[in-house]
Design a protein around this motif. Sequence first.
Motif, PDB file in Angstrom:
ATOM      1  N   PRO A   1      -2.622   2.645   6.612  1.00 32.12           N
ATOM      2  CA  PRO A   1      -3.283   2.589   7.918  1.00 32.12           C
ATOM      3  C   PRO A   1      -4.583   3.394   7.864  1.00 32.12           C
ATOM      4  N   PRO A   2      -5.545   3.077   8.748  1.00 29.07           N
ATOM      5  CA  PRO A   2      -6.875   3.710   8.689  1.00 29.07           C
ATOM      6  C   PRO A   2      -6.847   5.241   8.650  1.00 29.07           C
ATOM      7  N   GLU A   3      -5.964   5.874   9.392  1.00 32.07           N
ATOM      8  CA  GLU A   3      -5.950   7.340   9.415  1.00 32.07           C
ATOM      9  C   GLU A   3      -5.507   7.927   8.075  1.00 32.07           C
ATOM     10  N   ARG A   4      -4.618   7.258   7.355  1.00 33.29           N
ATOM     11  CA  ARG A   4      -4.217   7.727   6.024  1.00 33.29           C
ATOM     12  C   ARG A   4      -5.273   7.366   4.987  1.00 33.29           C
ATOM     13  N   ARG A   5      -5.877   6.198   5.136  1.00 33.09           N
ATOM     14  CA  ARG A   5      -6.912   5.762   4.201  1.00 33.09           C
ATOM     15  C   ARG A   5      -8.065   6.762   4.189  1.00 33.09           C
ATOM     16  N   ALA A   6      -8.451   7.245   5.347  1.00 27.16           N
ATOM     17  CA  ALA A   6      -9.583   8.168   5.459  1.00 27.16           C
ATOM     18  C   ALA A   6      -9.364   9.457   4.670  1.00 27.16           C
ATOM     19  N   ALA A   7      -8.105   9.821   4.468  1.00 26.04           N
ATOM     20  CA  ALA A   7      -7.786  11.076   3.782  1.00 26.04           C
ATOM     21  C   ALA A   7      -7.613  10.912   2.264  1.00 26.04           C
ATOM     22  N   VAL A   8      -7.690   9.698   1.770  1.00 30.19           N
ATOM     23  CA  VAL A   8      -7.441   9.453   0.340  1.00 30.19           C
ATOM     24  C   VAL A   8      -8.598   9.955  -0.514  1.00 30.19           C
ATOM     25  N   HIS A   9      -8.225  10.650  -1.562  1.00 34.03           N
ATOM     26  CA  HIS A   9      -9.175  11.020  -2.617  1.00 34.03           C
ATOM     27  C   HIS A   9      -8.401  11.022  -3.923  1.00 34.03           C
ATOM     28  N   THR A  10      -8.606  10.013  -4.743  1.00 36.77           N
ATOM     29  CA  THR A  10      -8.040   9.879  -6.083  1.00 36.77           C
ATOM     30  C   THR A  10      -6.584   9.396  -6.081  1.00 36.77           C
ATOM     31  N   ASP A  11      -5.687  10.056  -5.370  1.00 38.90           N
ATOM     32  CA  ASP A  11      -4.267   9.708  -5.376  1.00 38.90           C
ATOM     33  C   ASP A  11      -3.895   9.147  -4.011  1.00 38.90           C
ATOM     34  N   ALA A  12      -3.610   7.851  -3.958  1.00 40.95           N
ATOM     35  CA  ALA A  12      -3.427   7.182  -2.674  1.00 40.95           C
ATOM     36  C   ALA A  12      -2.043   7.373  -2.070  1.00 40.95           C
ATOM     37  N   THR A  13      -1.004   7.434  -2.887  1.00 42.84           N
ATOM     38  CA  THR A  13       0.342   7.520  -2.317  1.00 42.84           C
ATOM     39  C   THR A  13       1.346   7.962  -3.363  1.00 42.84           C
ATOM     40  N   ASP A  14       2.462   8.454  -2.877  1.00 48.21           N
ATOM     41  CA  ASP A  14       3.590   8.709  -3.768  1.00 48.21           C
ATOM     42  C   ASP A  14       4.830   7.986  -3.250  1.00 48.21           C
ATOM     43  N   SER A  15       4.611   6.988  -2.393  1.00 46.19           N
ATOM     44  CA  SER A  15       5.679   6.189  -1.820  1.00 46.19           C
ATOM     45  C   SER A  15       6.015   5.015  -2.740  1.00 46.19           C
ATOM     46  N   ASP A  16       7.288   4.883  -3.105  1.00 46.45           N
ATOM     47  CA  ASP A  16       7.700   3.781  -3.981  1.00 46.45           C
ATOM     48  C   ASP A  16       7.428   2.417  -3.355  1.00 46.45           C
ATOM     49  N   ILE A  17       7.731   2.243  -2.058  1.00 39.88           N
ATOM     50  CA  ILE A  17       7.533   0.942  -1.438  1.00 39.88           C
ATOM     51  C   ILE A  17       6.044   0.611  -1.314  1.00 39.88           C
ATOM     52  N   GLU A  18       5.204   1.610  -1.052  1.00 37.21           N
ATOM     53  CA  GLU A  18       3.762   1.346  -1.018  1.00 37.21           C
ATOM     54  C   GLU A  18       3.249   0.984  -2.408  1.00 37.21           C
ATOM     55  N   GLU A  19       3.796   1.598  -3.437  1.00 35.85           N
ATOM     56  CA  GLU A  19       3.416   1.253  -4.816  1.00 35.85           C
ATOM     57  C   GLU A  19       3.806  -0.187  -5.122  1.00 35.85           C
ATOM     58  N   ASP A  20       5.035  -0.566  -4.757  1.00 40.52           N
ATOM     59  CA  ASP A  20       5.473  -1.944  -4.984  1.00 40.52           C
ATOM     60  C   ASP A  20       4.616  -2.929  -4.188  1.00 40.52           C
ATOM     61  N   ALA A  21       4.334  -2.598  -2.937  1.00 40.90           N
ATOM     62  CA  ALA A  21       3.499  -3.469  -2.100  1.00 40.90           C
ATOM     63  C   ALA A  21       2.103  -3.605  -2.706  1.00 40.90           C
ATOM     64  N   THR A  22       1.582  -2.523  -3.239  1.00 40.54           N
ATOM     65  CA  THR A  22       0.274  -2.538  -3.893  1.00 40.54           C
ATOM     66  C   THR A  22       0.283  -3.483  -5.094  1.00 40.54           C
ATOM     67  N   CYS A  23       1.293  -3.376  -5.940  1.00 39.39           N
ATOM     68  CA  CYS A  23       1.385  -4.254  -7.113  1.00 39.39           C
ATOM     69  C   CYS A  23       1.489  -5.716  -6.691  1.00 39.39           C
ATOM     70  N   TYR A  24       2.285  -5.991  -5.683  1.00 40.59           N
ATOM     71  CA  TYR A  24       2.450  -7.367  -5.219  1.00 40.59           C
ATOM     72  C   TYR A  24       1.140  -7.912  -4.660  1.00 40.59           C
ATOM     73  N   LEU A  25       0.497  -7.116  -3.801  1.00 41.25           N
ATOM     74  CA  LEU A  25      -0.726  -7.571  -3.150  1.00 41.25           C
ATOM     75  C   LEU A  25      -1.856  -7.786  -4.155  1.00 41.25           C
ATOM     76  N   GLN A  26      -1.952  -6.957  -5.192  1.00 40.36           N
ATOM     77  CA  GLN A  26      -3.016  -7.160  -6.173  1.00 40.36           C
ATOM     78  C   GLN A  26      -2.852  -8.504  -6.872  1.00 40.36           C
ATOM     79  N   ILE A  27      -1.632  -8.936  -7.082  1.00 40.30           N
ATOM     80  CA  ILE A  27      -1.373 -10.240  -7.702  1.00 40.30           C
ATOM     81  C   ILE A  27      -1.787 -11.361  -6.756  1.00 40.30           C
TER      82      ILE A  27
END
Length: 165
Positions: free
Chosen positions: A85-111
């Motif tokens: 979400p925008p409020e979390r995105r604004a705080a990202v610098h280098t390491d975006a997340t440590d959430s397993d489901i967000e990592e899986d969603a990221t891998c799926y969406l990149q495909i």
Amino acid sequence: MTPAPADAQDATPDVLCVRDVPFAALTGLLARHALRLHRVGDGQDIPGSYWGEPEAGVIASDVYARDDTPIHSLLHEACHLIVLPPERRAAVHTDATDSDIEEDATCYLQIVLADALPGVGAARLMADMDAWGYSFRLGSTAAWFAQDAEDARAWLHAHGLLPAP
């Protein structure tokens, strides 16, 4: 997660890189998700790169890549920002997340997004992910995508990032 190649000192896998895709197509795809792509000069450090060169970097809504940055890395890091979400995105610098489901969603969406890029497509991106060293329980990115990614698909649907099945 975009791991560096296992034997990075010896050989870099043959994967599609930023130089292989029209830059306008890359910037256009990211802009549709309110992201800005910045081209970093050859040999320069990539700001916000978690894994180091040539991996893409992220800072807030900005994605950084060089011509030798693999497309899978650029898409992976961009998708880390897209799933936030925008409020979390604004705080990202280098390491975006440590959430397993967000990592899986990221891998799926990149495909999924790879199909929007000329000369890339899901099948090539998954092959590049395997060549680079992504690791999935079923042994390959394609097997994971087809048979083991229900949770990622459901999460992306629930967050409005994929249309309902």
